[in-house]
Design a protein around this motif. Structure first.
Motif, PDB file in Angstrom:
ATOM      1  N   ARG A 155       1.015  -1.429  -0.400  1.00 28.46           N
ATOM      2  CA  ARG A 155      -0.278   0.036  -0.296  1.00 28.46           C
ATOM      3  C   ARG A 155       0.621   0.986  -0.158  1.00 28.46           C
ATOM      4  O   ARG A 155       0.365   2.019  -0.317  1.00 28.46           O
ATOM      5  N   ARG A 156       2.235   0.974   0.707  1.00 30.40           N
ATOM      6  CA  ARG A 156       2.805   2.590   0.124  1.00 30.40           C
ATOM      7  C   ARG A 156       3.650   2.488  -1.059  1.00 30.40           C
ATOM      8  O   ARG A 156       3.653   3.737  -1.752  1.00 30.40           O
ATOM      9  N   THR A 157       3.885   1.228  -1.743  1.00 34.00           N
ATOM     10  CA  THR A 157       3.703   1.752  -3.706  1.00 34.00           C
ATOM     11  C   THR A 157       2.659   1.662  -4.052  1.00 34.00           C
ATOM     12  O   THR A 157       2.791   2.197  -5.792  1.00 34.00           O
ATOM     13  N   HIS A 158       1.065   1.367  -3.765  1.00 35.88           N
ATOM     14  CA  HIS A 158       0.393   0.869  -4.549  1.00 35.88           C
ATOM     15  C   HIS A 158       0.759   0.064  -6.272  1.00 35.88           C
ATOM     16  O   HIS A 158      -0.079  -0.026  -6.440  1.00 35.88           O
ATOM     17  N   ARG A 159       1.905  -0.790  -5.533  1.00 36.83           N
ATOM     18  CA  ARG A 159       1.810  -2.371  -5.958  1.00 36.83           C
ATOM     19  C   ARG A 159       1.196  -3.743  -5.506  1.00 36.83           C
ATOM     20  O   ARG A 159       1.460  -3.737  -4.833  1.00 36.83           O
ATOM     21  N   VAL A 160       1.045  -4.527  -6.662  1.00 36.41           N
ATOM     22  CA  VAL A 160       0.430  -6.061  -6.220  1.00 36.41           C
ATOM     23  C   VAL A 160       1.514  -6.934  -7.146  1.00 36.41           C
ATOM     24  O   VAL A 160       1.425  -6.528  -8.335  1.00 36.41           O
ATOM     25  N   THR A 161       2.002  -7.598  -6.642  1.00 38.01           N
ATOM     26  CA  THR A 161       2.347  -8.661  -6.864  1.00 38.01           C
ATOM     27  C   THR A 161       1.655  -9.846  -6.282  1.00 38.01           C
ATOM     28  O   THR A 161       1.404 -10.016  -6.033  1.00 38.01           O
ATOM     29  N   LEU A 162       2.266 -10.748  -7.830  1.00 35.80           N
ATOM     30  CA  LEU A 162       2.117 -12.208  -8.038  1.00 35.80           C
ATOM     31  C   LEU A 162       3.253 -13.298  -7.879  1.00 35.80           C
ATOM     32  O   LEU A 162       3.741 -12.291  -9.182  1.00 35.80           O
ATOM     33  N   THR A 163       3.479 -14.450  -7.412  1.00 40.37           N
ATOM     34  CA  THR A 163       5.291 -15.227  -7.610  1.00 40.37           C
ATOM     35  C   THR A 163       3.931 -15.848  -7.378  1.00 40.37           C
ATOM     36  O   THR A 163       3.505 -16.664  -7.370  1.00 40.37           O
ATOM     37  N   ASN A 164       4.359 -16.531  -9.343  1.00 37.36           N
ATOM     38  CA  ASN A 164       4.474 -18.385  -9.613  1.00 37.36           C
ATOM     39  C   ASN A 164       5.118 -18.475 -10.402  1.00 37.36           C
ATOM     40  O   ASN A 164       5.743 -18.181 -10.861  1.00 37.36           O
ATOM     41  N   ASP A 165       5.077 -19.941  -9.715  1.00 39.95           N
ATOM     42  CA  ASP A 165       7.026 -20.886  -9.902  1.00 39.95           C
ATOM     43  C   ASP A 165       8.042 -19.808  -9.805  1.00 39.95           C
ATOM     44  O   ASP A 165       9.450 -20.065 -10.233  1.00 39.95           O
ATOM     45  N   ARG A 166       8.388 -19.400  -9.050  1.00 39.38           N
ATOM     46  CA  ARG A 166       9.263 -18.232  -8.048  1.00 39.38           C
ATOM     47  C   ARG A 166       9.146 -16.601  -9.871  1.00 39.38           C
ATOM     48  O   ARG A 166      10.262 -16.566  -9.535  1.00 39.38           O
ATOM     49  N   GLU A 167       8.204 -17.237  -9.657  1.00 41.30           N
ATOM     50  CA  GLU A 167       8.496 -16.084 -11.329  1.00 41.30           C
ATOM     51  C   GLU A 167       7.090 -14.817 -10.464  1.00 41.30           C
ATOM     52  O   GLU A 167       6.050 -15.131 -10.376  1.00 41.30           O
ATOM     53  N   GLU A 168       7.775 -13.654 -10.571  1.00 40.37           N
ATOM     54  CA  GLU A 168       7.047 -12.400  -9.817  1.00 40.37           C
ATOM     55  C   GLU A 168       6.248 -11.603 -11.177  1.00 40.37           C
ATOM     56  O   GLU A 168       7.328 -11.545 -11.509  1.00 40.37           O
ATOM     57  N   SER A 169       5.426 -11.292 -10.612  1.00 40.87           N
ATOM     58  CA  SER A 169       4.421  -9.924 -12.232  1.00 40.87           C
ATOM     59  C   SER A 169       3.746  -8.997 -11.033  1.00 40.87           C
ATOM     60  O   SER A 169       3.124 -10.051 -10.328  1.00 40.87           O
ATOM     61  N   GLU A 170       3.699  -8.540 -11.817  1.00 40.37           N
ATOM     62  CA  GLU A 170       2.890  -7.197 -11.660  1.00 40.37           C
ATOM     63  C   GLU A 170       1.285  -7.358 -12.215  1.00 40.37           C
ATOM     64  O   GLU A 170       1.405  -6.799 -13.110  1.00 40.37           O
ATOM     65  N   LEU A 171       0.677  -6.579 -11.015  1.00 36.86           N
ATOM     66  CA  LEU A 171      -0.552  -6.431 -11.648  1.00 36.86           C
ATOM     67  C   LEU A 171      -0.950  -4.951 -12.051  1.00 36.86           C
ATOM     68  O   LEU A 171      -0.754  -4.435 -10.863  1.00 36.86           O
ATOM     69  N   ALA A 172      -1.221  -4.838 -13.239  1.00 36.30           N
ATOM     70  CA  ALA A 172      -1.838  -3.347 -14.022  1.00 36.30           C
ATOM     71  C   ALA A 172      -2.947  -3.206 -12.601  1.00 36.30           C
ATOM     72  O   ALA A 172      -4.265  -3.696 -13.725  1.00 36.30           O
ATOM     73  N   LEU A 173      -3.272  -2.678 -11.651  1.00 35.04           N
ATOM     74  CA  LEU A 173      -4.396  -2.283 -11.316  1.00 35.04           C
ATOM     75  C   LEU A 173      -5.110  -0.943 -12.242  1.00 35.04           C
ATOM     76  O   LEU A 173      -4.438   0.174 -11.678  1.00 35.04           O
ATOM     77  N   THR A 174      -6.818  -0.839 -11.546  1.00 41.44           N
ATOM     78  CA  THR A 174      -7.380   0.294 -11.466  1.00 41.44           C
ATOM     79  C   THR A 174      -6.790   0.956  -9.959  1.00 41.44           C
ATOM     80  O   THR A 174      -6.472  -0.060  -9.050  1.00 41.44           O
ATOM     81  N   PRO A 175      -6.924   1.956 -10.069  1.00 46.01           N
ATOM     82  CA  PRO A 175      -6.771   2.827  -8.882  1.00 46.01           C
ATOM     83  C   PRO A 175      -8.070   2.038  -7.800  1.00 46.01           C
ATOM     84  O   PRO A 175      -8.529   1.590  -6.413  1.00 46.01           O
ATOM     85  N   LYS A 176      -9.559   1.621  -8.481  1.00 42.16           N
ATOM     86  CA  LYS A 176     -10.781   1.129  -7.757  1.00 42.16           C
ATOM     87  C   LYS A 176     -10.130  -0.558  -7.365  1.00 42.16           C
ATOM     88  O   LYS A 176     -10.548  -0.767  -6.056  1.00 42.16           O
ATOM     89  N   GLU A 177      -9.466  -0.772  -8.401  1.00 44.96           N
ATOM     90  CA  GLU A 177      -9.490  -2.564  -8.112  1.00 44.96           C
ATOM     91  C   GLU A 177      -8.163  -2.215  -7.225  1.00 44.96           C
ATOM     92  O   GLU A 177      -8.477  -3.548  -6.307  1.00 44.96           O
ATOM     93  N   PHE A 178      -7.132  -1.651  -7.093  1.00 48.38           N
ATOM     94  CA  PHE A 178      -6.609  -1.258  -6.437  1.00 48.38           C
ATOM     95  C   PHE A 178      -7.088  -1.304  -4.038  1.00 48.38           C
ATOM     96  O   PHE A 178      -6.659  -2.188  -3.658  1.00 48.38           O
ATOM     97  N   GLU A 179      -7.805  -0.514  -3.902  1.00 53.31           N
ATOM     98  CA  GLU A 179      -8.378  -0.024  -3.461  1.00 53.31           C
ATOM     99  C   GLU A 179      -9.519  -1.592  -2.889  1.00 53.31           C
ATOM    100  O   GLU A 179      -8.833  -1.755  -1.912  1.00 53.31           O
ATOM    101  N   LEU A 180      -9.942  -2.023  -4.028  1.00 57.68           N
ATOM    102  CA  LEU A 180     -11.102  -3.588  -3.403  1.00 57.68           C
ATOM    103  C   LEU A 180     -10.107  -3.903  -3.169  1.00 57.68           C
ATOM    104  O   LEU A 180      -9.952  -4.955  -1.450  1.00 57.68           O
ATOM    105  N   LEU A 181      -9.007  -4.784  -3.166  1.00 55.39           N
ATOM    106  CA  LEU A 181      -8.266  -5.957  -3.120  1.00 55.39           C
ATOM    107  C   LEU A 181      -7.259  -6.074  -2.001  1.00 55.39           C
ATOM    108  O   LEU A 181      -7.430  -6.599  -1.056  1.00 55.39           O
TER     109      LEU A 181
END
Ligand code: CA
Length: 235
Positions: free
Chosen positions: A145-171
């Protein structure tokens, strides 16, 4: 707050001139354009107010094209209340909307809300201290929540999700208490405004968008008649 620069996209001259006057007398600076092409070519400023009914390009396409090149908050202005599901459900990237006719104070509240979130996100990206470090891990999902970044790590691979501000707030709101059910009312109060009277279907549209971006619908479980719960999908 410093001057908020508004790009107003509205082809109706009388609506536009009254909005420009009201916004400017409330401390906003406004650039007004009357066509979709002019909107795409213009500097989006701090927030875009986008009328969907434009003479040259469909407002949906304008929204999509602005979002393709900019993270600027976009508030859609629509007379088509029945099409709100399309507005919010098709990943157009709009952050909020108002339905004509709308009150000026309501519009200003929406502008303040979306620009405040965008400012906090930008400050986080610059590394300014905006609030206590607030990183939430839910299994392979990390919500910062400090950087407003959301990442998902699958099989050691980290990917960043491109969320809209509302999606970020909801998640972010769901992640605060992962595993617990958040009611629709709680979600609307926290993610939208407490005085927000839009259709609760908006929540469903944003949940659907998040599920797509998370790549597995099971991340957000619907609890019939109650609300939604964030949980790590079983492998
Ligand atoms: Ca119009």
């Amino acid at each position: 707050m410093a001057f908020v620069h508004v790009l107003l996209v509205e082809d109706d001259a009388s609506i536009a001139s009254s909005l420009v006057g009201s916004l400017e007398s409330n401390g906003f600076t406004v650039e007004h354009v009357a066509t979709g092409q002019a909107a795409i070519d213009a500097d989006p400023g701090d927030v875009v107010l986008l009328d969907l009914g434009l003479p040259d390009i469909d407002g949906y396409d304008v929204c999509r094209q602005i979002r393709a090149t900019s993270a600027v908050p976009i508030i859609v202005i629509t007379a088509r209340g029945e099409e709100l599901d399309r507005v919010l459900g098709l990943e157009l990237g709009a952050d909020d909307y108002v339905v004509k006719p709308f009150g000026f104070r309501e519009l200003v509240a929406r502008i303040r809300a979306v620009t405040r979130r965008a400012t906090a996100a930008a400050a986080g990206a610059r590394g300014d201290v905006v609030e206590a470090v607030d990183v939430i891990d839910v299994g392979p999902l990390r919500v910062d929540r400090r950087t407003h970044r959301v990442t998902l790590t699958n099989d050691r691979e980290e990917s960043e999700l491109a969320l809209t501000p509302k999606e970020f707030e909801l998640l972010s709101f769901l992640a605060e208490d992962a595993g617990a059910v958040r009611s629709r009312t709680e979600i609307i109060e926290h993610v939208w405004d407490a005085n927000w009277f839009g259709p609760t279907k908006t929540v469903d549209a944003h949940v659907a968008g998040l599920r797509r971006k998370l790549g597995d619908a099971r991340w957000i479980a619907a609890v019939r008649g109650v609300g939604f719960r964030l949980e790590t999908p079983e492998p």
